[in-house]
Scaffold this motif. Structure first.
Motif, short mmCIF file in Angstrom:
data_model
loop_
_atom_site.label_atom_id
_atom_site.label_comp_id
_atom_site.label_asym_id
_atom_site.label_seq_id
_atom_site.Cartn_x
_atom_site.Cartn_y
_atom_site.Cartn_z
N UNK A 32 -7.47 42.92 73.05
CA UNK A 32 -8.00 42.33 71.84
C UNK A 32 -9.35 41.67 72.13
N UNK A 34 -11.40 38.34 71.27
CA UNK A 34 -11.26 36.98 70.77
C UNK A 34 -12.64 36.32 70.71
N UNK A 36 -14.21 32.34 70.53
CA UNK A 36 -14.06 30.90 70.54
C UNK A 36 -15.46 30.29 70.44
N UNK A 87 -18.20 32.12 72.46
CA UNK A 87 -17.68 32.95 73.53
C UNK A 87 -16.92 34.14 72.95
N UNK A 91 -9.04 40.17 75.88
CA UNK A 91 -7.76 39.68 76.41
C UNK A 91 -6.67 40.69 76.19
N UNK A 92 -5.86 40.90 77.23
CA UNK A 92 -4.80 41.89 77.14
C UNK A 92 -3.66 41.43 76.27
N UNK A 97 0.69 35.22 82.67
CA UNK A 97 -0.62 35.06 83.28
C UNK A 97 -1.56 36.19 82.94
N UNK A 100 -4.34 35.58 80.28
CA UNK A 100 -5.30 34.48 80.44
C UNK A 100 -6.61 34.76 79.74
N UNK A 101 -7.25 33.70 79.30
CA UNK A 101 -8.58 33.80 78.71
C UNK A 101 -9.61 33.66 79.82
N UNK A 102 -10.48 34.66 79.97
CA UNK A 102 -11.56 34.62 80.94
C UNK A 102 -12.85 34.41 80.17
N UNK A 103 -13.46 33.26 80.34
CA UNK A 103 -14.68 32.92 79.60
C UNK A 103 -15.91 33.38 80.36
N UNK A 104 -16.86 33.98 79.64
CA UNK A 104 -18.18 34.25 80.17
C UNK A 104 -19.09 33.08 79.87
N UNK A 105 -20.38 33.33 79.79
CA UNK A 105 -21.34 32.25 79.55
C UNK A 105 -21.65 32.04 78.08
N UNK B 35 -8.78 24.39 83.23
CA UNK B 35 -10.09 24.98 83.50
C UNK B 35 -11.03 23.86 83.97
N UNK B 48 -2.59 27.93 86.12
CA UNK B 48 -1.91 28.32 84.89
C UNK B 48 -0.41 28.13 85.09
N UNK B 56 0.77 29.54 88.49
CA UNK B 56 0.03 30.63 89.13
C UNK B 56 -1.40 30.16 89.38
#
Lengths: 113, 114
Positions: A32, A34, A36, A87, A91-92, A97, A100-105, B35, B48, B56
């Motif tokens: 998906x 997302x 923010x 942002x 996201x899968x 786990x 998880x949300x992986x934020x870029x810049x 975070x 997490x 984790x």
């Protein structure tokens, strides 16, 4: 690493539509998109998310291209309070786990009077 | 209203101190996250937890540990604070299921280690 590419900054005139682009060329079928945003000195705030259809809520619209390799967040009538870092996150569709949300810049949007 | 509350907004600690950052959510969420956010580096996941007593490692767990003894509370522990741990720390929570849901963030704790 973040799976998305966004311009580092954009300006928008107050009252006009703000169109924030995001490239996610390696997105997979069950991921998906997302969005923010983070207003200065606050925690990030959820805006909207989508899979392949366009989505709209009270805050914004999300337009996803047919090949799903890019998307655009639209704030239809930007106000000064929309000044923030936006942002785009891929996201899968997993619990735990792997979701998880992986934020870029992000993109720093400045709305000007 | 949904709420994620972090115990302190601002914190100043000395090098070598053991530091506890507390986060409480009132939404009965299974997932909780810590975070840190630094200029030019964005938000990076430290740890997490997807259930009580479960944890984790995220991308940058070194120098940190966590504790989740109750569902609503997730603590971040700096075992021996160092100046390079000066940062903004953000806690978040979300539901756990094979779907997509938004994460809710706290207001953040700005930690300065001197």
């Amino acid at each position: 690493d973040a799976k998305t590419t966004q311009p580092p900054s954009m300006d928008c005139a107050e009252g006009r539509a703000a169109n924030l682009p995001c490239n996610h060329s390696t997105i997979s079928g069950n991921e998906y998109v997302y969005w923010y945003r983070q207003i200065h000195s606050q925690g990030p705030q959820y805006i909207i998310h989508g899979l392949k259809n366009n989505e709209t809520n009270e805050m914004a619209s999300l337009i996803i291209t047919e090949d799903r390799k890019s998307s655009t967040l639209i704030l239809p009538h930007a106000t000064l309070r929309d000044t923030a870092v936006y942002y785009c996150i891929v996201r899968g569709n997993y619990g735990g786990s792997q979701g998880n949300l992986i934020f870029g810049k992000g993109t720093k949007l400045s709305v000007k009077p | 209203d949904v709420k994620v509350t972090q115990s302190s907004r601002y914190l100043v600690k000395r090098t070598g101190e053991k530091v506890f950052l507390e986060c409480v959510q009132d939404m009965d969420h299974e997932n909780m996250f810590w975070y840190r956010q630094d200029p030019g580096l964005g938000l990076r996941l430290i740890y997490f937890s997807y259930d009580v007593k479960m944890k984790e490692k995220g991308d940058i767990p070194e120098g940190y540990s966590v504790s989740r003894e109750k569902k609503e509370r997730f603590s971040l522990i700096l075992e021996s604070a160092s100046t390079n741990q000066t940062s903004m720390y953000l806690c978040a929570s979300s539901l756990y299921y094979r779907g997509n849901t938004e994460a809710f963030f706290g207001q953040g704790t700005r930690l300065t280690v001197v």
